[in-house]
Design an enzyme around this catalytic site. Structure first.
Site, mmCIF file in Angstrom:
data_model
loop_
_atom_site.group_PDB
_atom_site.id
_atom_site.type_symbol
_atom_site.label_atom_id
_atom_site.label_comp_id
_atom_site.label_asym_id
_atom_site.label_seq_id
_atom_site.Cartn_x
_atom_site.Cartn_y
_atom_site.Cartn_z
ATOM 1 N N CYS A 1 56.899 -31.987 56.800
ATOM 2 C CA CYS A 1 56.745 -32.035 55.344
ATOM 3 C C CYS A 1 55.587 -31.119 54.964
ATOM 4 C CB CYS A 1 56.443 -33.473 54.918
ATOM 5 S SG CYS A 1 56.219 -33.671 53.146
ATOM 6 N N LEU A 2 55.781 -30.338 53.906
ATOM 7 C CA LEU A 2 54.705 -29.441 53.476
ATOM 8 C C LEU A 2 53.473 -30.238 53.031
ATOM 9 C CD1 LEU A 2 56.768 -26.733 51.551
ATOM 10 C CD2 LEU A 2 55.821 -26.618 53.866
ATOM 11 N N GLN B 1 55.143 -32.761 44.839
ATOM 12 C CA GLN B 1 54.328 -32.094 45.869
ATOM 13 C C GLN B 1 53.500 -30.945 45.284
ATOM 14 O OE1 GLN B 1 57.929 -31.788 48.663
ATOM 15 N NE2 GLN B 1 56.206 -31.824 50.068
ATOM 16 N N HIS C 1 60.520 -38.475 48.068
ATOM 17 C CA HIS C 1 59.289 -38.040 47.400
ATOM 18 C C HIS C 1 59.258 -38.519 45.943
ATOM 19 C CE1 HIS C 1 57.049 -35.582 50.200
ATOM 20 N NE2 HIS C 1 58.106 -34.861 50.524
ATOM 21 N N HIS D 1 65.097 -36.821 52.269
ATOM 22 C CA HIS D 1 63.641 -36.677 52.404
ATOM 23 C C HIS D 1 63.023 -36.327 51.040
ATOM 24 C CE1 HIS D 1 59.986 -34.889 54.620
ATOM 25 N NE2 HIS D 1 59.831 -34.504 53.364
ATOM 26 N N GLU D 2 63.661 -35.396 50.318
ATOM 27 C CA GLU D 2 63.111 -34.971 49.018
ATOM 28 C C GLU D 2 63.255 -36.063 47.966
ATOM 29 O OE1 GLU D 2 61.241 -32.504 49.101
ATOM 30 O OE2 GLU D 2 61.952 -31.796 51.045
ATOM 31 N N GLY E 1 62.524 -27.634 51.837
ATOM 32 C CA GLY E 1 62.691 -28.521 50.693
ATOM 33 C C GLY E 1 61.349 -28.765 50.034
#
Ligand code: ZN
Length: 173
Positions: A97-98, A51, A143, A139-140, A46
């Protein structure tokens, strides 16, 4: 398509609130293409636009991923997503998470959700999700509100991870 740079915590940009997309046009479709390429390359399941430094309510997910023989990829782009319903029961997944490289932690979230969003043609869609897809979308969407999975942890654990990330950044620069 192009690979985009991924911002990592504790970059202040990740704490900001993303703005709604006013029109789903070619610029947005290009952004989504680039986000998919960046996510698959990382690799991740994701990615939210913030990000990659773009303050827009755009996210991409694919819980299958690319390059697997047993299952076809399931790319899903959500524009202006809004959660309209959550289940009473929670599910716990170990999240990463990236933007928080190499750190993972268990997070409890509603097990099932319904979400409204615009697709790449600008059409209004809705989706029911459970399992990993439910967690991933939540989660996304976090963000887009400037929330990281770290913010769901205890202050102690969050600060420990943030300190390590800062140290890594100092070594790298
Ligand atoms: Zn993330």
């Amino acid at each position: 398509m192009a690979l985009l740079p991924i911002y990592t915590a504790p970059d202040p940009l990740l704490k900001t609130i993303s703005k709604p997309v006013e029109e789903v046009n070619d610029d947005i479709r290009k952004l989504v293409d680039d986000m998919f390429e960046t996510m698959y390359d990382a690799p991740g399941i994701g990615l939210a636009a913030i990000q990659v430094g773009v303050q827009k309510r755009v996210l991409v997910v694919d819980i299958v991923g690319k390059g697997r023989d047993d299952e076809a990829p399931q790319p899903l782009a959500l524009i202006n997503p809004e959660i309209t319903w959550v289940s009473d029961d929670d599910a716990v997944y170990e999240e990463g998470c990236l933007s928080v490289p190499e750190h993972y932690a268990d997070v409890a979230r509603p097990a099932e959700i319904e979400v409204n969003y615009l697709d790449l043609s600008g059409a209004r869609k809705s989706l029911s999700a459970d399992g990993l897809l439910s967690t991933c979308i939540q989660h996304e969407i976090d963000h887009l509100e400037g929330i990281l999975f770290l913010d769901h942890l205890s202050g102690l654990k969050r600060n420990m991870i943030l300190r390590k990330l800062l140290k890594q950044k100092k070594i790298a620069s």
